[in-house]
Design an enzyme around this catalytic site. Structure first.
Site: not given
Length: 345
Positions: A64, A67, A161, A225
């Site tokens: 993404h 990010e 991420h 994450e």
């Protein structure tokens, strides 16, 4: 391009200068016995020479494009390797997933790249946009990397991420569905040493990048994450010191000195269901500022769509990644319950 990279030692800059593709691949050796191969824009492989290596590590970021913390973290590591500051002992492949989306400052251009792996890029409409083409190429690069050496290898893929919304657990990892294979206590404690002490065990096959590597190459793969999304240059990189130090030890073949498995140091969750959007009028009942891992009691109405209600089924369910704006058919939220260590090895 080789001279540009040799002088700048900034692979991210080279990638962003050529976001669509490189006109040629190239390779070279560093003075400290490290072989480097650039396969495509955002794709660079490092392999130590003259030493017996047993580990193959894939580090991916920018699946993404907005990010940014993982992009900066990976670029720091790549620059240190290119500048010969690190003595590499294991093979590493860095993947900058979606360079055009980095330029655009958005998660993606046409389609969510992390829904297009494990062959999803070629299903339905087929290779109809750049993200689908890129997903296919990234799969090919992972295959090339993992297939280069046979024998007993430890394969790992950490897909890095940051999340759209705030979280009750700042850093967490999704452990892809593994079928009958056990989940690794050692890998979980490696992540805990990286500052990631919350693990979600997925309940079904998906089309994410980490699931692709786990399913097809039996890699220890995770979607990790690392906090909340911030613009490039506005990340507090001190929050990722532990992650960077552990990845450096891993790449350089140093002793990791992991603690013994300890449930008290961890937050373990089992994904109990994925709620997919069925109607255009799908909406959550909670506000947009609700944090990831917020828990709701049995019977609570999480969402409404098409005259139906989505209710909590277990005593308590925590939610992650709520997003009502996805296309019909895609996931709107994951619901979690507490997990134990029964499937850990």
């Amino acid at each position: 391009m080789f001279q540009q990279l040799k002088q700048s030692k900034d692979f991210l800059a080279l990638t962003l200068a050529h976001p669509q593709y490189l006109t040629e691949s190239f390779e070279f050796d560093l003075a400290n016995q490290v072989h480097v191969e650039v396969w495509d824009t955002g794709v660079i492989m490092f392999e130590p020479l003259g030493v017996k290596h047993t580990k193959d590590l894939v580090l991916s970021c920018a699946v993404h494009g907005n990010e940014t913390a993982p992009i900066e973290l990976c670029n720091d590591l790549m620059t240190q390797l290119l500048d010969e500051q690190l003595v590499l002992k294991q093979r590493v492949l860095f993947l900058i997933g979606n360079p055009p989306a980095i330029h655009n400052g958005t998660r993606f251009i046409d389609e969510n790249l992390n829904r297009l792996f494990n062959g999803a890029h070629s299903r339905g409409e087929g290779l109809c946009n750049p993200e689908r083409v890129r997903a296919q190429k990234l799969e090919q690069y992972v295959d090339k990397f993992f297939s280069a050496h046979s024998g007993e290898r430890h394969r790992m893929h950490y897909d890095l991420h940051t999340a759209i919304r705030a979280s009750k657990h700042e850093k967490f990892a999704i452990y892809p569905y593994r079928g009958n294979r056990k989940y690794s206590k050692e890998q979980i404690m490696f992540l805990e040493s990286c500052g990631v002490n919350t693990i979600l065990f997925h309940h079904e096959p998906t089309t994410t990048f980490s699931y692709f590597s786990s399913e097809n190459y039996h890699a220890d793969a995770f979607t990790i994450e690392l906090g909340k999304v911030f613009p490039m240059g506005q990340n507090d990189m001190t929050r990722f010191i532990a992650m960077k130090e552990m990845l450096t030890l891993l790449m350089c073949g140093e002793e990791l000195k992991l603690p013994s498995f300890d449930m008290k140091r961890l937050n373990l969750y089992q994904v109990c269901r994925s709620v997919n959007k069925r109607y255009d009028d799908f909406e959550f009942t909670f506000t947009n500022d609700v944090e990831n891992f917020t828990a709701f009691p049995r019977g609570y109405t999480l969402a409404k769509e098409g005259g139906f209600e989505v209710k909590v089924e277990h005593e308590f369910e925590s939610i992650v990644f709520p997003n009502a704006k996805v296309p019909v058919g895609q996931r709107t939220v994951l619901c979690l319950k507490s997990a134990d260590e029964s499937r850990l090895d």
